[in-house]
Enzyme design. Structure first.
Site, PDB file in Angstrom:
ATOM      1  CG  HIS A  55       2.360  -4.830   6.382  1.00 18.19           C
ATOM      2  ND1 HIS A  55       1.289  -5.080   5.561  1.00 18.19           N
ATOM      3  CD2 HIS A  55       2.230  -3.527   6.756  1.00 18.19           C
ATOM      4  CE1 HIS A  55       0.565  -3.988   5.434  1.00 18.19           C
ATOM      5  NE2 HIS A  55       1.099  -3.026   6.156  1.00 18.19           N
ATOM      6  CG  ASP A  59      -4.021  -0.487   8.512  1.00 16.19           C
ATOM      7  OD1 ASP A  59      -2.861  -0.743   8.863  1.00 16.19           O
ATOM      8  OD2 ASP A  59      -4.276   0.058   7.412  1.00 16.19           O
ATOM      9  CG  HIS A  60      -2.488  -4.574   7.044  1.00 19.60           C
ATOM     10  ND1 HIS A  60      -2.655  -4.928   5.721  1.00 19.60           N
ATOM     11  CD2 HIS A  60      -2.413  -3.222   7.059  1.00 19.60           C
ATOM     12  CE1 HIS A  60      -2.661  -3.826   4.976  1.00 19.60           C
ATOM     13  NE2 HIS A  60      -2.521  -2.781   5.772  1.00 19.60           N
ATOM     14  CG  HIS A 113       4.038  -0.361   3.493  1.00 17.11           C
ATOM     15  ND1 HIS A 113       3.583   0.926   3.500  1.00 17.11           N
ATOM     16  CD2 HIS A 113       3.261  -1.050   4.384  1.00 17.11           C
ATOM     17  CE1 HIS A 113       2.572   1.020   4.354  1.00 17.11           C
ATOM     18  NE2 HIS A 113       2.350  -0.149   4.902  1.00 17.11           N
ATOM     19  CG  ASP A 132      -0.716  -1.473   3.183  1.00 13.75           C
ATOM     20  OD1 ASP A 132      -1.771  -1.875   2.648  1.00 13.75           O
ATOM     21  OD2 ASP A 132      -0.678  -0.972   4.320  1.00 13.75           O
ATOM     22  CG  HIS A 170      -5.183   0.713   2.338  1.00 14.05           C
ATOM     23  ND1 HIS A 170      -5.859   1.139   3.461  1.00 14.05           N
ATOM     24  CD2 HIS A 170      -4.062   0.104   2.782  1.00 14.05           C
ATOM     25  CE1 HIS A 170      -5.153   0.822   4.547  1.00 14.05           C
ATOM     26  NE2 HIS A 170      -4.064   0.189   4.158  1.00 14.05           N
TER      27      HIS A 170
HETATM   28 ZN    ZN Z   1       0.767  -0.864   6.117  1.00 17.29          ZN
END
Ligand code: ZN
Length: 255
Positions: A55, A59-60, A113, A132, A170
């Site tokens: 996605h 942070d991805h 998400h 996530d 995470h």
């Molecule tokens: Zn995310």
């Protein structure tokens, strides 16, 4: 087993899974940063052949462009996110199948998400990369989708076998478990798991990957049928599972 998975911990609590074939070819999942991946690849003599993105969150994705230009590799990601992750070269939709590293990666769209979120499932290896969407004892925050969408998405994932190894993005396990215990304090599987998680974390080790069977026994978001959870949310035992999920997600946001 033709592939194995290593985790690179980055930032505060992110993991970047590296999927490695016996010949050293590898896939990089959701690189938040390029440098730690580059270092890992060099230290281990690996050859990146592609990036799998779940996605659009930074942070991805922030490591994608650096790795893409250095290694000249394809970037697989959700078609829905093409306009916000322009690095994607191979846009994917629900039901697509990728043949990579001698394995078949099946694509599922799992909005919740984010609206474009996808997951990658490797049936032959009993492996899934869920970004996530599902976390150990938790699920992703609803930034874009509705509780109903996330509930439906998670209901697709629980169709996988209990033995499925699940890589989420995470290390939220300990705090997720504290919330889970507040909702289901009498769940003995959950009590035991939390003791194990506390031990693992006290040594600074990852609690990821997890397993679908373990999640079904201990993750409150997969246990909305539980009368104990309904009671602790102040709901009647007749409350639908979907309505219970909505209340549970709301309670977690306030926890
Ligand atoms: Zn995310």
């Amino acid at each position: 087993m033709p592939i194995k998975v290593e985790l690179i911990p980055v930032l505060e609590d992110n993991y970047i899974p590296i999927i490695i074939a016996e010949n050293g070819n590898c896939l990089i999942v959701d690189p938040a940063l390029a440098k730690p991946v580059d270092d890992f690849v060099n230290q281990n003599g690996l050859k990146p052949i592609g990036i799998l993105n779940t996605h659009h969150h930074w942070d991805h994705t922030d490591g994608i462009e650096g790795l893409k230009s250095k290694y000249k590799i394809e970037v697989f990601g959700p078609k829905y996110d093409l306009y916000r992750v322009p690095s994607i070269t191979n846009p994917l939709v629900n039901g697509d199948k990728l043949d990579l590293l001698n394995c078949t990666f099946e694509i599922l769209e799992v909005p919740g998400h984010t609206l474009g979120h996808i997951v990658y499932y490797v049936k032959s290896e009993n492996l899934a990369f869920v970004g996530d969407t599902l976390f150990a004892m938790g699920c992703g925050r609803l930034f874009e989708g509705s509780p109903e969408q996330m509930y439906k998405s998670l209901n697709q994932l629980v169709l996988w076998p209990d033995s499925t190894t699940i890589y989420c993005a995470h290390e939220y396990t300990e705090s997720n478990g504290q919330f889970a215990l507040s909702m289901e304090p009498d769940n003995t599987d959950l009590q035991l798991r939390m003791k194990q998680v506390e031990q693992i974390r006290s040594k600074g080790r990852p609690t990821i990957p997890t397993q679908m069977g373990v999640e079904k026994r201990t993750n409150p978001f997969l246990r909305v049928h539980s009368t104990e959870i309904k009671r602790n949310l102040g709901l009647s035992p007749e409350t639908s599972n979907e309505a219970t999920f909505t209340a549970l997600r709301h309670a977690k946001d306030q926890f």
